[in-house]
Scaffold this motif. Structure first.
Motif, PDB file in Angstrom:
ATOM      1  N   ARG A  76      34.685  26.868  42.763  1.00 19.03           N
ATOM      2  CA  ARG A  76      35.974  26.870  43.467  1.00 19.03           C
ATOM      3  C   ARG A  76      36.566  28.274  43.570  1.00 19.03           C
ATOM      4  O   ARG A  76      37.522  28.493  44.298  1.00 19.03           O
ATOM      5  CB  ARG A  76      36.967  25.938  42.768  1.00 19.03           C
ATOM      6  CG  ARG A  76      36.513  24.482  42.795  1.00 19.03           C
ATOM      7  CD  ARG A  76      37.423  23.606  41.979  1.00 19.03           C
ATOM      8  NE  ARG A  76      37.345  24.002  40.570  1.00 19.03           N
ATOM      9  CZ  ARG A  76      38.091  23.505  39.600  1.00 19.03           C
ATOM     10  NH1 ARG A  76      38.997  22.592  39.863  1.00 19.03           N
ATOM     11  NH2 ARG A  76      37.946  23.917  38.358  1.00 19.03           N
ATOM     12  N   HIS A  77      35.987  29.229  42.851  1.00 18.80           N
ATOM     13  CA  HIS A  77      36.452  30.620  42.891  1.00 18.80           C
ATOM     14  C   HIS A  77      35.586  31.395  43.877  1.00 18.80           C
ATOM     15  O   HIS A  77      34.380  31.549  43.675  1.00 18.80           O
ATOM     16  CB  HIS A  77      36.366  31.236  41.501  1.00 18.80           C
ATOM     17  CG  HIS A  77      36.928  32.612  41.422  1.00 18.80           C
ATOM     18  ND1 HIS A  77      36.520  33.517  40.493  1.00 18.80           N
ATOM     19  CD2 HIS A  77      37.878  33.247  42.158  1.00 18.80           C
ATOM     20  CE1 HIS A  77      37.189  34.658  40.646  1.00 18.80           C
ATOM     21  NE2 HIS A  77      38.014  34.513  41.658  1.00 18.80           N
ATOM     22  N   ARG A 101      30.388  34.183  45.590  1.00 16.52           N
ATOM     23  CA  ARG A 101      30.591  33.423  44.367  1.00 16.52           C
ATOM     24  C   ARG A 101      30.101  34.343  43.280  1.00 16.52           C
ATOM     25  O   ARG A 101      29.106  35.046  43.453  1.00 16.52           O
ATOM     26  CB  ARG A 101      29.738  32.155  44.364  1.00 16.52           C
ATOM     27  CG  ARG A 101      30.388  31.016  45.071  1.00 16.52           C
ATOM     28  CD  ARG A 101      29.984  29.660  44.557  1.00 16.52           C
ATOM     29  NE  ARG A 101      29.942  29.561  43.110  1.00 16.52           N
ATOM     30  CZ  ARG A 101      28.978  28.934  42.442  1.00 16.52           C
ATOM     31  NH1 ARG A 101      27.983  28.364  43.058  1.00 16.52           N
ATOM     32  NH2 ARG A 101      29.014  28.867  41.125  1.00 16.52           N
ATOM     33  N   GLN A 102      30.775  34.331  42.175  1.00 20.02           N
ATOM     34  CA  GLN A 102      30.397  35.229  41.107  1.00 20.02           C
ATOM     35  C   GLN A 102      29.981  34.437  39.877  1.00 20.02           C
ATOM     36  O   GLN A 102      30.660  33.505  39.477  1.00 20.02           O
ATOM     37  CB  GLN A 102      31.583  36.132  40.770  1.00 20.02           C
ATOM     38  CG  GLN A 102      31.219  37.314  39.924  1.00 20.02           C
ATOM     39  CD  GLN A 102      32.302  38.361  39.970  1.00 20.02           C
ATOM     40  OE1 GLN A 102      32.373  39.132  40.905  1.00 20.02           O
ATOM     41  NE2 GLN A 102      33.130  38.390  38.967  1.00 20.02           N
ATOM     42  N   PHE A 103      28.845  34.805  39.324  1.00 17.21           N
ATOM     43  CA  PHE A 103      28.369  34.255  38.063  1.00 17.21           C
ATOM     44  C   PHE A 103      28.683  35.318  37.032  1.00 17.21           C
ATOM     45  O   PHE A 103      28.026  36.350  36.982  1.00 17.21           O
ATOM     46  CB  PHE A 103      26.871  33.969  38.157  1.00 17.21           C
ATOM     47  CG  PHE A 103      26.223  33.594  36.856  1.00 17.21           C
ATOM     48  CD1 PHE A 103      26.890  32.829  35.914  1.00 17.21           C
ATOM     49  CD2 PHE A 103      24.937  34.002  36.587  1.00 17.21           C
ATOM     50  CE1 PHE A 103      26.282  32.479  34.714  1.00 17.21           C
ATOM     51  CE2 PHE A 103      24.317  33.655  35.394  1.00 17.21           C
ATOM     52  CZ  PHE A 103      24.988  32.904  34.460  1.00 17.21           C
ATOM     53  N   THR A 132      41.544  33.070  36.779  1.00 12.71           N
ATOM     54  CA  THR A 132      40.195  33.099  36.222  1.00 12.71           C
ATOM     55  C   THR A 132      40.083  34.190  35.147  1.00 12.71           C
ATOM     56  O   THR A 132      39.356  34.024  34.172  1.00 12.71           O
ATOM     57  CB  THR A 132      39.132  33.310  37.313  1.00 12.71           C
ATOM     58  OG1 THR A 132      39.415  34.506  38.032  1.00 12.71           O
ATOM     59  CG2 THR A 132      39.094  32.130  38.278  1.00 12.71           C
ATOM     60  N   GLN A 133      40.816  35.292  35.321  1.00 15.85           N
ATOM     61  CA  GLN A 133      40.872  36.321  34.291  1.00 15.85           C
ATOM     62  C   GLN A 133      41.643  35.802  33.074  1.00 15.85           C
ATOM     63  O   GLN A 133      41.254  36.010  31.929  1.00 15.85           O
ATOM     64  CB  GLN A 133      41.547  37.585  34.826  1.00 15.85           C
ATOM     65  CG  GLN A 133      40.773  38.307  35.891  1.00 15.85           C
ATOM     66  CD  GLN A 133      39.540  38.998  35.342  1.00 15.85           C
ATOM     67  OE1 GLN A 133      39.571  39.609  34.281  1.00 15.85           O
ATOM     68  NE2 GLN A 133      38.447  38.921  36.072  1.00 15.85           N
ATOM     69  N   ARG A 134      42.736  35.129  33.338  1.00 11.24           N
ATOM     70  CA  ARG A 134      43.565  34.590  32.264  1.00 11.24           C
ATOM     71  C   ARG A 134      42.772  33.580  31.423  1.00 11.24           C
ATOM     72  O   ARG A 134      42.913  33.534  30.204  1.00 11.24           O
ATOM     73  CB  ARG A 134      44.820  33.939  32.851  1.00 11.24           C
ATOM     74  CG  ARG A 134      45.918  33.764  31.848  1.00 11.24           C
ATOM     75  CD  ARG A 134      47.228  33.340  32.464  1.00 11.24           C
ATOM     76  NE  ARG A 134      47.804  34.232  33.455  1.00 11.24           N
ATOM     77  CZ  ARG A 134      48.406  35.387  33.198  1.00 11.24           C
ATOM     78  NH1 ARG A 134      48.504  35.829  31.964  1.00 11.24           N
ATOM     79  NH2 ARG A 134      48.922  36.106  34.178  1.00 11.24           N
ATOM     80  N   LEU A 135      41.911  32.789  32.070  1.00  7.85           N
ATOM     81  CA  LEU A 135      41.083  31.828  31.352  1.00  7.85           C
ATOM     82  C   LEU A 135      40.149  32.531  30.374  1.00  7.85           C
ATOM     83  O   LEU A 135      39.994  32.117  29.222  1.00  7.85           O
ATOM     84  CB  LEU A 135      40.291  30.976  32.347  1.00  7.85           C
ATOM     85  CG  LEU A 135      39.418  29.874  31.749  1.00  7.85           C
ATOM     86  CD1 LEU A 135      40.272  28.814  31.052  1.00  7.85           C
ATOM     87  CD2 LEU A 135      38.568  29.238  32.846  1.00  7.85           C
TER      88      LEU A 135
END
Length: 170
Positions: free
Chosen positions: A100-101, A112-114, A152-155
């Motif tokens: 979803r990111h 999409r980033q892994f 996503t960074q906060r996660l």
């Protein structure tokens, strides 16, 4: 999600990079990038963050893996390139692969980033702002919520500060 609520839409528009999360209007990805990031701590327990030039949000140092890199080596290299600091990888925070990111760049790449996020500790170097950031800061964990950043960074930061017994796999 409770019925009647819209999905969590997060979009950060900038001239060079737009991040989408759970957004039906996001463009279709045309690349998958393997990347590494690092939660770097100093001897006071503060976390190194950079304010990104391409979206003006705070983030962990990190970036794409090169053909000559290992994943931990990518984290070490990216921290050095983006902050001027030398670090040693000490552990694994987790893997972050949420489809979803989506990240769209002004050159047409939609990725999409892994991302594999590592723990690292400072071992040397001199704090230096690179062309990828406008500011670098050592942030006490208690102040992380006050900074603008993509969730996503906060996660990743949440998982790192929880001091989890096992890495996050997602």
């Amino acid at each position: 999600m409770p019925s009647g609520r819209r999905p969590n839409l997060w979009r950060t528009d900038v001239s060079r990079r737009t991040e989408y999360y759970d957004d039906p209007q996001a463009p279709e990805p045309n690349s998958l990038v393997v990347a590494a990031s690092a939660v770097v701590t100093d001897d006071q327990g503060r976390i190194l963050l950079q304010r990104r030039r391409d979206n003006d949000l705070w983030a962990l140092p990190g970036g794409g893996m090169e053909m000559t890199d290992s994943l931990p080596g990518t984290a070490v290299r990216e921290v050095k390139e983006e902050t001027g600091l030398d670090v040693e990888v000490t552990g694994l925070v987790g893997t972050y692969t949420d489809p979803r990111h989506v990240i769209a760049y002004s050159d047409g790449e939609v990725r999409r980033q892994f991302n594999v996020c590592f723990r690292a500790r400072l071992i040397g170097g001199e704090l230096t702002i690179s062309d990828e950031s406008t500011e670098l800061r050592w942030v006490p964990p208690t102040e992380l919520d006050t900074l603008p950043m993509h969730h996503t960074q906060r996660l990743r930061l949440q998982h790192a500060t929880e001091d989890r017994a096992t890495p996050y796999l997602g």
